[in-house]
Design an enzyme around this catalytic site. Structure first.
Site, PDB file in Angstrom:
ATOM      1  N   PRO A  45       0.819  -1.215   0.000  1.00 52.12           N
ATOM      2  CA  PRO A  45       0.000   0.000   0.000  1.00 52.12           C
ATOM      3  C   PRO A  45       0.853   1.264   0.000  1.00 52.12           C
ATOM      4  O   PRO A  45       1.972   1.250   0.526  1.00 52.12           O
ATOM      5  CB  PRO A  45      -0.809  -0.101   1.300  1.00 52.12           C
ATOM      6  N   ASP A  46       0.373   2.351  -0.604  1.00 54.40           N
ATOM      7  CA  ASP A  46       1.086   3.629  -0.507  1.00 54.40           C
ATOM      8  C   ASP A  46       0.673   4.305   0.796  1.00 54.40           C
ATOM      9  O   ASP A  46      -0.005   3.704   1.630  1.00 54.40           O
ATOM     10  CB  ASP A  46       0.850   4.504  -1.755  1.00 54.40           C
ATOM     11  N   PHE A  47       1.106   5.543   1.014  1.00 55.26           N
ATOM     12  CA  PHE A  47       0.756   6.248   2.240  1.00 55.26           C
ATOM     13  C   PHE A  47      -0.592   6.925   2.140  1.00 55.26           C
ATOM     14  O   PHE A  47      -1.429   6.821   3.012  1.00 55.26           O
ATOM     15  CB  PHE A  47       1.811   7.328   2.537  1.00 55.26           C
ATOM     16  N   ARG A  48      -0.735   7.687   1.054  1.00 56.50           N
ATOM     17  CA  ARG A  48      -1.787   8.704   1.058  1.00 56.50           C
ATOM     18  C   ARG A  48      -3.020   8.407   0.216  1.00 56.50           C
ATOM     19  O   ARG A  48      -3.928   9.223   0.190  1.00 56.50           O
ATOM     20  CB  ARG A  48      -1.182  10.061   0.670  1.00 56.50           C
ATOM     21  N   ASN A 119      11.045   4.978  -2.199  1.00 57.48           N
ATOM     22  CA  ASN A 119      10.553   3.685  -1.724  1.00 57.48           C
ATOM     23  C   ASN A 119      11.618   2.946  -0.917  1.00 57.48           C
ATOM     24  O   ASN A 119      12.811   3.072  -1.166  1.00 57.48           O
ATOM     25  CB  ASN A 119      10.074   2.837  -2.896  1.00 57.48           C
ATOM     26  N   ASP A 121      11.214  -0.404  -0.355  1.00 60.84           N
ATOM     27  CA  ASP A 121      10.914  -1.827  -0.572  1.00 60.84           C
ATOM     28  C   ASP A 121      11.993  -2.569  -1.345  1.00 60.84           C
ATOM     29  O   ASP A 121      11.886  -3.784  -1.541  1.00 60.84           O
ATOM     30  CB  ASP A 121       9.550  -1.963  -1.275  1.00 60.84           C
ATOM     31  N   HIS A 138      15.153   7.678   1.051  1.00 60.12           N
ATOM     32  CA  HIS A 138      14.624   7.473   2.393  1.00 60.12           C
ATOM     33  C   HIS A 138      15.149   6.178   3.004  1.00 60.12           C
ATOM     34  O   HIS A 138      14.521   5.587   3.871  1.00 60.12           O
ATOM     35  CB  HIS A 138      13.094   7.521   2.377  1.00 60.12           C
ATOM     36  N   CYS A 173      24.605  -2.183  23.276  1.00 64.25           N
ATOM     37  CA  CYS A 173      24.144  -1.197  24.261  1.00 64.25           C
ATOM     38  C   CYS A 173      22.684  -1.376  24.669  1.00 64.25           C
ATOM     39  O   CYS A 173      22.184  -0.642  25.515  1.00 64.25           O
ATOM     40  CB  CYS A 173      24.373   0.221  23.744  1.00 64.25           C
ATOM     41  N   SER A 211       3.138  11.523  -4.477  1.00 61.34           N
ATOM     42  CA  SER A 211       2.290  12.692  -4.229  1.00 61.34           C
ATOM     43  C   SER A 211       3.133  13.972  -4.197  1.00 61.34           C
ATOM     44  O   SER A 211       2.585  15.065  -4.134  1.00 61.34           O
ATOM     45  CB  SER A 211       1.542  12.529  -2.904  1.00 61.34           C
ATOM     46  N   ASN A 234       1.179   9.541 -12.893  1.00 59.46           N
ATOM     47  CA  ASN A 234       0.584   9.364 -11.564  1.00 59.46           C
ATOM     48  C   ASN A 234      -0.934   9.213 -11.687  1.00 59.46           C
ATOM     49  O   ASN A 234      -1.534   9.687 -12.642  1.00 59.46           O
ATOM     50  CB  ASN A 234       0.909  10.589 -10.683  1.00 59.46           C
ATOM     51  N   CYS A 253       0.423   3.593 -13.388  1.00 62.02           N
ATOM     52  CA  CYS A 253       1.720   3.694 -14.056  1.00 62.02           C
ATOM     53  C   CYS A 253       2.025   2.485 -14.941  1.00 62.02           C
ATOM     54  O   CYS A 253       2.599   2.648 -16.020  1.00 62.02           O
ATOM     55  CB  CYS A 253       2.832   3.961 -13.052  1.00 62.02           C
TER      56      CYS A 253
HETATM   57  P1  CNA Z   1       2.202   8.774  -1.297  1.00 58.04           P
HETATM   58  O1  CNA Z   1       2.172  10.092  -0.637  1.00 58.04           O
HETATM   59  O2  CNA Z   1       1.374   7.686  -0.723  1.00 58.04           O
HETATM   60  O3  CNA Z   1       1.766   9.033  -2.818  1.00 58.04           O
HETATM   61  C1  CNA Z   1       1.597   7.978  -3.724  1.00 58.04           C
HETATM   62  C2  CNA Z   1       1.097   8.561  -5.034  1.00 58.04           C
HETATM   63  O4  CNA Z   1       1.053   7.526  -5.984  1.00 58.04           O
HETATM   64  C3  CNA Z   1      -0.306   9.150  -4.934  1.00 58.04           C
HETATM   65  O5  CNA Z   1      -0.340  10.422  -5.558  1.00 58.04           O
HETATM   66  C4  CNA Z   1      -1.173   8.141  -5.690  1.00 58.04           C
HETATM   67  O6  CNA Z   1      -2.232   8.754  -6.383  1.00 58.04           O
HETATM   68  C5  CNA Z   1      -0.182   7.552  -6.654  1.00 58.04           C
HETATM   69  N1  CNA Z   1      -0.464   6.174  -7.068  1.00 58.04           N
HETATM   70  C6  CNA Z   1      -0.923   5.146  -6.317  1.00 58.04           C
HETATM   71  N2  CNA Z   1      -1.005   4.028  -7.047  1.00 58.04           N
HETATM   72  C7  CNA Z   1      -0.582   4.355  -8.301  1.00 58.04           C
HETATM   73  C8  CNA Z   1      -0.435   3.642  -9.514  1.00 58.04           C
HETATM   74  N3  CNA Z   1      -0.743   2.333  -9.625  1.00 58.04           N
HETATM   75  N4  CNA Z   1       0.019   4.302 -10.607  1.00 58.04           N
HETATM   76  C9  CNA Z   1       0.328   5.617 -10.538  1.00 58.04           C
HETATM   77  N5  CNA Z   1       0.201   6.341  -9.428  1.00 58.04           N
HETATM   78  C10 CNA Z   1      -0.234   5.724  -8.311  1.00 58.04           C
HETATM   79  O7  CNA Z   1       3.675   8.202  -1.417  1.00 58.04           O
HETATM   80  P2  CNA Z   1       5.020   8.983  -1.701  1.00 58.04           P
HETATM   81  O8  CNA Z   1       5.989   7.968  -2.143  1.00 58.04           O
HETATM   82  O9  CNA Z   1       4.828  10.200  -2.509  1.00 58.04           O
HETATM   83  O10 CNA Z   1       5.388   9.460  -0.221  1.00 58.04           O
HETATM   84  C11 CNA Z   1       6.622   9.446   0.217  1.00 58.04           C
HETATM   85  C12 CNA Z   1       6.831   8.373   1.326  1.00 58.04           C
HETATM   86  C13 CNA Z   1       6.040   7.131   1.124  1.00 58.04           C
HETATM   87  C14 CNA Z   1       8.229   7.902   1.292  1.00 58.04           C
HETATM   88  O11 CNA Z   1       8.884   8.328   2.437  1.00 58.04           O
HETATM   89  C15 CNA Z   1       8.216   6.380   1.234  1.00 58.04           C
HETATM   90  O12 CNA Z   1       9.198   5.835   2.053  1.00 58.04           O
HETATM   91  C16 CNA Z   1       6.893   6.006   1.703  1.00 58.04           C
HETATM   92  N6  CNA Z   1       6.323   4.698   1.320  1.00 58.04           N
HETATM   93  C17 CNA Z   1       7.047   3.773   0.627  1.00 58.04           C
HETATM   94  C18 CNA Z   1       6.474   2.564   0.270  1.00 58.04           C
HETATM   95  C19 CNA Z   1       7.298   1.575  -0.511  1.00 58.04           C
HETATM   96  O13 CNA Z   1       8.497   1.478  -0.311  1.00 58.04           O
HETATM   97  N7  CNA Z   1       6.684   0.830  -1.418  1.00 58.04           N
HETATM   98  C20 CNA Z   1       5.153   2.293   0.599  1.00 58.04           C
HETATM   99  C21 CNA Z   1       4.432   3.257   1.328  1.00 58.04           C
HETATM  100  C22 CNA Z   1       5.035   4.458   1.669  1.00 58.04           C
END
Ligand code: CNA
Length: 277
Positions: A45-48, A119, A121, A138, A173, A211, A234, A253
């Site tokens: 899952p993503d964050f937002r 990411n 991962d 990160h 420690c 995002s 995006n 994507c």
């Molecule tokens: P975010 O803020 O959750 O944004 C993700 C963006 O991707 C959003 O704008 C979504 O609309 C868009 N999105 C989701 N699915 C798709 C798709 N299939 N195709 C195209 N666009 C899509 O995440 P960010 O990465 O911008 O935020 C930064 C954080 C999230 C970083 O510090 C990461 O470490 C952290 N994170 C990483 C993971 C991972 O490693 N896979 C997972 C969750 C969060």
């Protein structure tokens, strides 16, 4: 006028125009900026994203705010929410997406200069992109250490602790051992800052699945030259892609990358790369 512009003018959301530019000898150094959206199709899952994002699903962990799970001060007092989450997203359970294979292809075609990723991962590495072309801004789950004395902690022990829901502690420690992923309030890896000047060499910047809300990462879009086309791929429009050569593709994507690869004549190779990962 457009005729004396160094770069070919790109406008709107035309994958053919982008593919033509990528095939031209004007396009040598491609830079990428990745976010969690690149890995959602892998099942992480993503964050937002509303409903499916991690922040929307952290309520059960009883956090003061969702961000607290990645705050070092909170972690010090209560590491359980972080390790609960870590168990969910720990590498090994997921395979790279088609978009990750596209990045591998950019590398094997000699176009990839640097892949900046937020990411954690490690799926870029898993897809076969060499480590020296990746900037894990990160950090990642690839290494771990004590948050107090900084002594490295063994990967196998971290894996076991996360799997068995135990809190890993430094053998020296007794401090908390944590994967080297950057928390809010921690500085970014040296490699991040050291890699920023190279963006001046960019002929193309492709931003995928982020995002663009986390700084300083999001500010990388301003470091490429004025005449370097910037492409956003995006689900929804984010950031300010309003330079004359910017391109915005909204949607998933993997689908957009497939269409682009078709225009590039790379589609078969893309599928082959993905099947082989
Ligand atoms: P975010 O803020 O959750 O944004 C993700 C963006 O991707 C959003 O704008 C979504 O609309 C868009 N999105 C989701 N699915 C798709 C798709 N299939 N195709 C195209 N666009 C899509 O995440 P960010 O990465 O911008 O935020 C930064 C954080 C999230 C970083 O510090 C990461 O470490 C952290 N994170 C990483 C993971 C991972 O490693 N896979 C997972 C969750 C969060």
């Amino acid at each position: 006028s457009t005729s004396d512009s160094k770069k070919k003018r790109l406008r709107g959301d035309d994958p053919k125009a982008l593919a033509d530019y990528m095939k031209s000898d004007q396009c040598r150094n491609v830079f990428l900026m990745l976010g969690a959206g690149v890995s959602t199709a892998a099942g992480i899952p993503d964050f937002r994203s509303p409903k499916t994002g991690l922040y929307a699903n952290l309520a059960r962990l009883n956090l003061p705010t969702p961000e607290a799970v990645f705050q070092i001060s909170f972690f010090r007092n209560n590491p359980v929410p972080f390790y609960t989450l870590a168990k969910e997203i720990y590498p090994g359970r997921y395979r790279p997406t088609l978009t990750h294979s596209f990045i591998k292809l950019l590398h094997s075609r000699g176009l990839l200069h640097t892949c900046f990723t937020q990411n954690i991962d490690t799926l870029e590495r898993k897809a076969g992109v060499p480590e020296d072309k990746i900037v894990e801004a990160h950090g990642s789950f690839a290494t771990q250490r004590c948050i107090d004395c900084k002594t490295p902690y063994e990967e196998e022990k971290m894996k076991k602790a996360i799997k068995e829901e135990e809190i890993p502690r430094c053998e020296k420690c007794g401090g908390l051992a944590k994967p080297d992923i950057v928390f809010f309030g921690e500085s970014l890896p040296d490699k991040f800052r050291a890699s920023i000047p190279s963006l001046r060499e960019a002929d193309l910047l492709i931003v995928i699945g982020t995002s663009l809300t986390v700084y300083p990462f999001a500010s990388l879009v301003y470091f490429v030259p004025e005449d370097c086309p910037r492409v956003l791929i995006n689900l929804v429009e984010v950031g300010d892609f309003d330079r004359p050569d910017d391109l915005v593709f909204t949607g998933k994507c993997d689908g957009i990358v497939r269409v682009l690869c078709r225009e590039l004549g790379w589609e078969e190779e893309l599928d082959k790369a993905w099947v082989e990962t």
